[in-house]
Design an enzyme around this catalytic site. Structure first.
Site, PDB file in Angstrom:
ATOM      1  N   ASP A   1      13.762 -23.502  49.473  1.00 14.68           N
ATOM      2  CA  ASP A   1      12.437 -23.063  49.054  1.00 14.68           C
ATOM      3  C   ASP A   1      12.233 -21.614  49.488  1.00 14.68           C
ATOM      4  OD1 ASP A   1       9.801 -24.925  48.160  1.00 14.68           O
ATOM      5  OD2 ASP A   1       9.319 -22.949  48.972  1.00 14.68           O
TER       6      ASP A   1
ATOM      7  N   ASN B   1      14.341 -26.910  40.510  1.00 14.85           N
ATOM      8  CA  ASN B   1      12.924 -27.187  40.336  1.00 14.85           C
ATOM      9  C   ASN B   1      12.040 -25.984  40.647  1.00 14.85           C
ATOM     10  OD1 ASN B   1      10.389 -28.985  40.445  1.00 14.85           O
ATOM     11  ND2 ASN B   1      10.517 -28.252  42.563  1.00 14.85           N
TER      12      ASN B   1
ATOM     13  N   TYR C   1       5.395 -18.410  30.927  1.00 19.49           N
ATOM     14  CA  TYR C   1       5.796 -19.717  31.448  1.00 19.49           C
ATOM     15  C   TYR C   1       6.360 -20.584  30.326  1.00 19.49           C
ATOM     16  CZ  TYR C   1       5.420 -24.059  34.162  1.00 19.49           C
ATOM     17  OH  TYR C   1       5.689 -25.232  34.824  1.00 19.49           O
TER      18      TYR C   1
ATOM     19  N   LYS D   1      10.250 -21.972  30.024  1.00 19.60           N
ATOM     20  CA  LYS D   1      10.557 -23.399  30.025  1.00 19.60           C
ATOM     21  C   LYS D   1      11.271 -23.822  28.737  1.00 19.60           C
ATOM     22  CE  LYS D   1       8.939 -24.286  34.094  1.00 19.60           C
ATOM     23  NZ  LYS D   1       9.862 -24.632  35.192  1.00 19.60           N
TER      24      LYS D   1
ATOM     25  N   ILE E   1       0.753 -33.022  36.519  1.00 19.66           N
ATOM     26  CA  ILE E   1       1.134 -33.769  37.721  1.00 19.66           C
ATOM     27  C   ILE E   1       0.345 -33.222  38.913  1.00 19.66           C
ATOM     28  CG2 ILE E   1       3.052 -34.480  39.199  1.00 19.66           C
ATOM     29  CD1 ILE E   1       3.348 -35.437  36.315  1.00 19.66           C
TER      30      ILE E   1
END
Length: 251
Positions: free
Chosen positions: A38, A91, A157, A161, A190
């Site tokens: 991270d 991720n 974004y 993606k 989410i």
């Protein structure tokens, strides 16, 4: 819980919070040794401490996936400190500012593309090389519902993606006969820190109204699918884009 990943070594980028943290926890709970990577070292250390407190094996690594050299060091760390690499979940991502395309700041466009798309390429480049040396492996790239639909004021974004899905499909074909499976998961709305960017929208409960299931998803629901795709149970699944969105994109 079965130990589907006993003896496996995994990297999870963006593993310090949200979906990445949930995937790190589940991989560890099913036997894997996890490198929690991270940009925020405190967040990664916190997840590692949590995993170790439950008897799992985990290490942390600070990385900006937009930096190819840093990603190469991350994979090298897994090889030297853990003994190899079998699984990877790419991720790490950022949303960027919300502006119409004609007004989108150039520096923000470049940063969003660098992290979300080029960063995924960096990870795959070095992960694949490491996995080939061990006879194969499995990779899951975390994208979004915005890899299949658009969203006003989120052009960078959305473009990134969409690009990750294309990258995933191309690489999956290239390595299908070399023992490496590569898939992508597209979460919908989410409950993660990234959703805080939409706090005002969430407060009005408009998000729930947009969901056919009437609720937002959880990181654990995304983790369940990602871990399935990493497992031998998904041995004939590669090059696929799988949504976890409560039918949001089925409208």
């Amino acid at each position: 819980m079965t130990l589907r990943f006993d003896g496996k070594i995994a990297i999870v980028t963006g593993g310090g919070s949200g979906i990445g943290a949930a995937i790190s926890r589940q991989l560890s709970g099913e036997g894997a040794e996890v490198v929690v990577a991270d940009l925020n070292p405190e967040a990664a250390e916190g997840i590692v401490d949590e995993i170790r407190a439950k008897g799992g094996r985990a290490r942390h690594f600070t990385v900006d996936v937009a930096d190819a050299g840093a990603v190469e060091q991350l994979v090298g760390f897994a090889l030297s400190e853990c003994g190899g690499l079998n699984l990877a979940v790419n991720n790490a991502g950022i949303e960027g500012v919300r502006k119409p395309t004609g007004d989108y700041p150039l520096d923000n466009w470049e940063r969003v593309i660098d992290v979300n798309l080029t960063g995924t390429f960096h990870c795959m480049k070095y992960e694949i090389a490491a996995m080939l040396g061990r006879g194969g492996g499995a990779i899951v790239n975390v994208t979004s519902i915005l890899a299949s639909v658009g969203l006003p004021t989120a052009s960078a974004y959305t473009a990134a993606k969409h690009g990750v899905v294309g990258l995933t499909k191309s690489a999956a074909i290239e390595y299908a006969r070399m023992g490496i499976r590569i898939n992508t998961v597209g979460p919908g709305w989410i409950e993660t820190p990234l959703l805080s960017e939409y706090a005002e929208l969430a407060k009005t409960r408009r998000l729930e109204a947009l969901q056919p299931m009437g609720r937002r998803g959880t990181p654990e629901e995304v983790a369940a699918l990602a871990c399935f795709l990493l497992s031998d149970e998904a041995s004939f699944i590669t090059g696929s884009y799988h949504l976890v969105d409560g039918a949001y994109t089925a409208h």
